[in-house]
Design a protein around this motif. Structure first.
Motif, PDB file in Angstrom:
ATOM      1  N   ASN A 216      47.880  93.218  38.922  1.00 42.76           N
ATOM      2  CA  ASN A 216      48.594  92.243  37.410  1.00 42.76           C
ATOM      3  C   ASN A 216      48.450  90.975  37.521  1.00 42.76           C
ATOM      4  OD1 ASN A 216      49.775  92.558  34.409  1.00 42.76           O
ATOM      5  ND2 ASN A 216      51.699  92.201  35.845  1.00 42.76           N
ATOM      6  N   ARG A 217      47.330  90.235  38.028  1.00 44.24           N
ATOM      7  CA  ARG A 217      46.722  89.032  38.549  1.00 44.24           C
ATOM      8  C   ARG A 217      46.547  88.260  37.334  1.00 44.24           C
ATOM      9  NH1 ARG A 217      42.997  91.536  42.366  1.00 44.24           N
ATOM     10  NH2 ARG A 217      41.145  91.939  41.075  1.00 44.24           N
ATOM     11  N   ILE A 218      46.258  87.028  37.955  1.00 44.46           N
ATOM     12  CA  ILE A 218      45.751  86.926  36.222  1.00 44.46           C
ATOM     13  C   ILE A 218      44.250  86.722  35.682  1.00 44.46           C
ATOM     14  CG2 ILE A 218      47.721  84.636  36.841  1.00 44.46           C
ATOM     15  CD1 ILE A 218      45.185  82.323  37.734  1.00 44.46           C
ATOM     16  N   LEU A 219      43.219  87.212  36.339  1.00 39.08           N
ATOM     17  CA  LEU A 219      42.350  87.027  36.469  1.00 39.08           C
ATOM     18  C   LEU A 219      41.793  88.414  36.089  1.00 39.08           C
ATOM     19  CD1 LEU A 219      40.654  85.443  40.014  1.00 39.08           C
ATOM     20  CD2 LEU A 219      40.764  83.859  37.377  1.00 39.08           C
ATOM     21  N   THR A 220      41.058  88.939  34.782  1.00 42.45           N
ATOM     22  CA  THR A 220      40.500  89.562  34.672  1.00 42.45           C
ATOM     23  C   THR A 220      39.808  90.410  35.759  1.00 42.45           C
ATOM     24  OG1 THR A 220      38.165  88.820  33.252  1.00 42.45           O
ATOM     25  CG2 THR A 220      40.579  89.368  32.627  1.00 42.45           C
ATOM     26  N   PRO A 221      39.588  91.705  35.460  1.00 47.74           N
ATOM     27  CA  PRO A 221      38.781  92.561  36.467  1.00 47.74           C
ATOM     28  C   PRO A 221      37.143  91.461  36.614  1.00 47.74           C
ATOM     29  CG  PRO A 221      39.571  94.495  35.208  1.00 47.74           C
ATOM     30  CD  PRO A 221      40.220  92.747  34.552  1.00 47.74           C
ATOM     31  N   ALA A 222      36.875  91.145  35.067  1.00 49.30           N
ATOM     32  CA  ALA A 222      35.041  90.419  35.744  1.00 49.30           C
ATOM     33  C   ALA A 222      35.641  89.306  36.222  1.00 49.30           C
ATOM     34  CB  ALA A 222      35.113  90.127  34.276  1.00 49.30           C
ATOM     35  N   GLY A 223      36.781  88.486  36.919  1.00 52.62           N
ATOM     36  CA  GLY A 223      36.586  87.342  37.589  1.00 52.62           C
ATOM     37  C   GLY A 223      36.988  86.429  36.478  1.00 52.62           C
ATOM     38  N   THR A 224      37.139  86.439  35.368  1.00 49.87           N
ATOM     39  CA  THR A 224      37.685  85.322  34.417  1.00 49.87           C
ATOM     40  C   THR A 224      38.672  85.362  34.380  1.00 49.87           C
ATOM     41  OG1 THR A 224      37.393  86.610  32.580  1.00 49.87           O
ATOM     42  CG2 THR A 224      35.436  85.888  33.036  1.00 49.87           C
ATOM     43  N   LEU A 225      39.721  84.194  34.094  1.00 52.57           N
ATOM     44  CA  LEU A 225      40.966  83.594  33.261  1.00 52.57           C
ATOM     45  C   LEU A 225      41.374  84.572  32.261  1.00 52.57           C
ATOM     46  CD1 LEU A 225      43.574  81.856  34.078  1.00 52.57           C
ATOM     47  CD2 LEU A 225      42.681  80.452  32.304  1.00 52.57           C
ATOM     48  N   ARG A 226      42.304  85.281  32.833  1.00 57.93           N
ATOM     49  CA  ARG A 226      43.487  86.048  31.043  1.00 57.93           C
ATOM     50  C   ARG A 226      43.046  85.124  29.851  1.00 57.93           C
ATOM     51  NH1 ARG A 226      47.391  91.225  32.698  1.00 57.93           N
ATOM     52  NH2 ARG A 226      46.732  91.582  34.319  1.00 57.93           N
ATOM     53  N   GLU A 227      42.686  85.838  29.048  1.00 55.70           N
ATOM     54  CA  GLU A 227      43.274  84.948  27.946  1.00 55.70           C
ATOM     55  C   GLU A 227      44.719  84.444  27.523  1.00 55.70           C
ATOM     56  OE1 GLU A 227      41.358  86.560  24.239  1.00 55.70           O
ATOM     57  OE2 GLU A 227      39.467  86.813  24.939  1.00 55.70           O
ATOM     58  N   SER A 228      45.622  85.281  27.738  1.00 57.01           N
ATOM     59  CA  SER A 228      47.289  84.698  28.150  1.00 57.01           C
ATOM     60  C   SER A 228      47.251  83.501  28.951  1.00 57.01           C
ATOM     61  CB  SER A 228      47.480  86.711  27.923  1.00 57.01           C
ATOM     62  OG  SER A 228      48.138  86.426  29.334  1.00 57.01           O
ATOM     63  N   ILE A 229      46.967  84.160  30.118  1.00 57.88           N
ATOM     64  CA  ILE A 229      47.518  82.216  30.426  1.00 57.88           C
ATOM     65  C   ILE A 229      46.795  81.462  30.311  1.00 57.88           C
ATOM     66  CG2 ILE A 229      46.917  82.198  33.204  1.00 57.88           C
ATOM     67  CD1 ILE A 229      48.875  83.946  33.149  1.00 57.88           C
ATOM     68  N   GLN A 230      45.851  81.762  29.903  1.00 60.80           N
ATOM     69  CA  GLN A 230      44.710  80.617  28.902  1.00 60.80           C
ATOM     70  C   GLN A 230      45.139  79.666  28.543  1.00 60.80           C
ATOM     71  OE1 GLN A 230      41.698  78.419  30.109  1.00 60.80           O
ATOM     72  NE2 GLN A 230      42.860  77.258  28.697  1.00 60.80           N
ATOM     73  N   ARG A 231      45.914  80.212  26.945  1.00 57.68           N
ATOM     74  CA  ARG A 231      46.791  80.038  26.556  1.00 57.68           C
ATOM     75  C   ARG A 231      47.962  79.049  26.878  1.00 57.68           C
ATOM     76  NH1 ARG A 231      45.039  85.286  23.536  1.00 57.68           N
ATOM     77  NH2 ARG A 231      47.254  85.737  24.523  1.00 57.68           N
ATOM     78  N   ALA A 232      48.934  80.105  27.614  1.00 53.45           N
ATOM     79  CA  ALA A 232      49.780  80.026  28.080  1.00 53.45           C
ATOM     80  C   ALA A 232      49.961  78.462  28.751  1.00 53.45           C
ATOM     81  CB  ALA A 232      50.451  80.340  29.410  1.00 53.45           C
ATOM     82  N   LEU A 233      48.405  78.417  29.818  1.00 47.75           N
ATOM     83  CA  LEU A 233      48.145  77.102  30.552  1.00 47.75           C
ATOM     84  C   LEU A 233      48.504  75.551  29.437  1.00 47.75           C
ATOM     85  CD1 LEU A 233      46.072  77.773  33.005  1.00 47.75           C
ATOM     86  CD2 LEU A 233      48.266  77.531  33.847  1.00 47.75           C
ATOM     87  N   GLN A 234      47.581  76.090  28.206  1.00 49.51           N
ATOM     88  CA  GLN A 234      46.997  75.036  26.766  1.00 49.51           C
ATOM     89  C   GLN A 234      48.413  74.667  26.615  1.00 49.51           C
ATOM     90  OE1 GLN A 234      44.362  77.104  24.710  1.00 49.51           O
ATOM     91  NE2 GLN A 234      42.991  76.929  25.939  1.00 49.51           N
ATOM     92  N   ARG A 235      49.692  75.276  25.927  1.00 48.09           N
ATOM     93  CA  ARG A 235      50.784  75.261  25.950  1.00 48.09           C
ATOM     94  C   ARG A 235      51.722  74.556  26.938  1.00 48.09           C
ATOM     95  NH1 ARG A 235      51.198  80.340  24.645  1.00 48.09           N
ATOM     96  NH2 ARG A 235      52.170  81.501  26.376  1.00 48.09           N
ATOM     97  N   GLY A 236      50.878  74.191  28.544  1.00 50.01           N
ATOM     98  CA  GLY A 236      52.049  73.336  29.604  1.00 50.01           C
ATOM     99  C   GLY A 236      52.393  74.488  30.346  1.00 50.01           C
TER     100      GLY A 236
END
Length: 379
Positions: A216-236
């Protein structure tokens, strides 16, 4: 006549500065005149580094906690750390006792209040929603405004039981009812899924254990950043390391940092067992691991000074500026082969080790064991 003058201290970017301290505050920074007088003069001659006092944003230092416990000064000034923030060891049932205990510490101690009244009395403190009393949380916050600086919600399966994200929804309500205090959210094994957690978070919320190696980590099995975390980071939303006994993976950290996903704060999640037996040992050890995954000394120091102070809203800490608290960490950056361990049983080789020599709290000099053994200070 200043209380303390420190001359020729080497900053993380290799500049040399002088500092003057008066009444526990920084009174001057820069190149001081040769005839400046002080009750105590400390000339580092450019041989040792100095930064604003290190802030460990995630520790467990309530001595009476039955699960994760330690003494504030053993994880604080003894390790060169001037400020520690206990991350949810106590709830409303025992925060008064914890506050009283911290008044004896040399280390600055603050707390994230666990939204469960029982705190870390047991591992599943959020399994019973009846233990979340919003009124009592608000009362505790109002009674300890200089001590409780945020709230903590641990959102993993072993903690919430069958409650899913409901405790986090309640935490956000508590936050909104209490001046938008910082909210630290622990992530670990699902359920709830990290995507559900991340989508509830808003600007200034802190995800701790950000580089854990669990599914349940921030990276997908393919080693990319989860989209939900990317959205969260964009929100601050902010990322905190929170190393701990089971929450830091070199592989995840290396991959994330290569993607540009850097930590906002580096913290230890230290308590007596992982301090003495590892893999944490100290905040300095955790900081040193980040040289092996791509961060520079200035970046690492920023994560435990200005970034931490900003995330925690500690307006007088984290910066070497006139008027700020005279909290400093003096340290060496030793060169030589190192082997570091993460929480997954993996190791990484390094060439640099941060060695704290002293913590200065409100102008009071507190040598670490390394500082005493080195005999480098004439005190």
């Amino acid at each position: 006549m200043y209380d303390l003058v420190i001359r020729r201290a080497r900053l993380a970017d290799d500049r040399l500065v002088d500092l003057a301290v008066q009444d526990g505050k920084i009174a001057a920074v820069g190149q001081l005149a040769e005839d400046v007088r002080a009750h105590r003069l400390w000339d580092l001659a450019g041989n040792h580094h100095l930064s604003a006092g290190w802030i460990d944003s995630h520790v467990h230092c309530y001595p009476s906690s039955p699960i994760y416990h330690d003494e504030p000064d053993l994880v604080g000034t003894a390790c060169g750390v001037t400020t520690v923030v206990d991350a949810g060891s106590t709830g409303t049932d025992d925060v008064d006792t914890f506050y009283a205990l911290t008044r004896r510490a040399k280390t600055n101690v603050f707390a994230f209040l666990n939204i469960s009244r029982i705190g870390l009395l047991r591992q599943n403190e959020l399994a019973d929603l009846a233990d979340i009393d919003k009124q009592k949380v608000g009362q505790a916050i109002s009674e300890h405004p200089g001590f409780i600086i945020g709230i903590k919600a641990r959102m993993s399966s072993s903690v919430v039981g069958q409650n899913g994200t409901r405790p986090l929804v309640l935490a956000k309500e508590i936050q909104q009812e209490n001046n938008q205090l910082p909210l630290m959210v622990h992530i670990g094994n699902n359920p709830p899924d990290l995507d559900e957690i991340a989508d509830l978070l808003t600007r200034g919320d802190i995800i701790t254990h950000c580089y854990n190696g669990k599914p349940n980590r921030i990276l997908t099995p393919a080693g990319t950043l989860r989209e939900s975390i990317q959205r969260a980071l964009q929100r601050g939303v902010l990322l905190d390391v929170g190393h701990g006994s089971a929450s830091f993976s070199f592989e995840v950290a290396r991959q994330a940092i290569a993607l540009g996903i850097l930590p906002h704060t580096i913290s230890s999640d230290i308590y007596c067992r992982n301090r003495m037996a590892g893999p944490v040992h100290s905040l300095a050890t955790v900081m040193s691991k980040f040289f092996s995954v791509g961060l520079s000394l200035p970046q690492v120091i920023a994560c435990v000074t200005e970034n931490a102070a900003s995330a925690l809203r500690l307006v007088n800490k984290g910066r070497l500026e006139v008027g700020c608290d005279a909290d400093f960490t003096l340290f060496d950056l030793r060169q030589g082969p190192q082997v570091f361990a993460d929480s997954e049983g993996q190791s990484a080789a390094g060439q640099q080790l941060l060695v704290p020599l002293a913590a200065v709290v409100a102008g009071e000099i507190l040598l670490t064991d390394e500082g005493k053994a080195a005999h480098v200070f004439d005190l």
